[in-house]
Design a protein around this motif. Structure first.
Motif, PDB file in Angstrom:
ATOM      1  N   GLN A 177      23.813 -77.537  -4.068  1.00 10.61           N
ATOM      2  CA  GLN A 177      23.886 -77.693  -2.618  1.00 10.61           C
ATOM      3  C   GLN A 177      22.480 -77.637  -2.016  1.00 10.61           C
ATOM      4  N   HIS A 191      28.020 -69.132  -7.425  1.00  7.91           N
ATOM      5  CA  HIS A 191      27.299 -69.378  -6.190  1.00  7.91           C
ATOM      6  C   HIS A 191      25.942 -68.681  -6.309  1.00  7.91           C
ATOM      7  N   SER A 250      28.637 -68.936   1.186  1.00  4.64           N
ATOM      8  CA  SER A 250      28.105 -69.084  -0.167  1.00  4.64           C
ATOM      9  C   SER A 250      27.329 -70.385  -0.290  1.00  4.64           C
ATOM     10  N   LYS A 307      26.618 -73.177  -3.019  1.00  6.58           N
ATOM     11  CA  LYS A 307      27.241 -73.673  -4.250  1.00  6.58           C
ATOM     12  C   LYS A 307      26.219 -74.427  -5.117  1.00  6.58           C
TER      13      LYS A 307
END
Length: 177
Positions: free
Chosen positions: A97, A46, A92, A94
């Motif tokens: 993302q 992450h 978090s 990712k």
């Protein structure tokens, strides 16, 4: 600043917006859209904690340019610096993302400007930070009122949020006690 290509992109977009008359007011939001790249990740897959702060640098850069401080910074040789930062990680981010970084001025006192940075995703807030910043020149802090004067702005600071006052060690307002 280890995000050189993102930095160039932010500066180019901000300058283009200003040149096209789409700057923002001192108390308006700067909004930047990003995506988590593999180079942003830590061993847990992450976005690494340090990257949040680097991206917030980009948010402040965009904000300074879009409010019209670019010329004053160069002319007066002001250097933007941070004196403190307080961050809360909530979710978090990712790999790959998309997220939005929203940066804004919260308030100021006789020495510092306090800003908020929010990293938002479709699921909600990923991180929220409040930073205490200033401009310095020749070893001295430039008073925020001088910064505002360079913009042609003459307004009082919005009320200092109780959380910022508490963070700074000031007494809370009666409403918060």
């Amino acid at each position: 600043m280890n995000l050189i290509f993102r930095l160039f992109g932010v500066i180019l977009c901000a300058l283009t917006a200003v040149w096209r008359g789409r700057g923002i007011g001192f108390l308006e939001n700067s909004v930047l859209r990003f995506r988590v790249w593999p180079t942003d990740l830590d061993l847990n897959m992450h976005m690494t904690n340090a990257r949040y702060f680097s991206l917030m640098d980009l948010g402040r850069t965009d904000l300074m340019i879009r409010v019209g401080l670019g010329n004053a910074i160069l002319k007066n040789r002001w250097q933007p610096v941070l004196g403190a930062a307080n961050i809360r990680f909530r979710r978090s981010l990712k790999p790959f993302q998309p997220f939005t970084l929203v940066s804004r001025v919260l308030c100021w006192d006789e020495k510092y400007i306090f800003m908020e940075h929010r990293l938002e995703t479709a699921s909600g807030t990923a991180a929220l930070a409040v930073v205490q910043g200033a401009f310095v020149t020749r070893g001295a802090v430039v008073p925020p009122l001088e910064v505002l004067a360079a913009l042609g702005v003459d307004c009082p600071s919005p009320p200092m949020p109780d959380a910022v006052a508490a963070w700074r060690g000031q007494p809370l307002s009666a409403a918060a006690v």
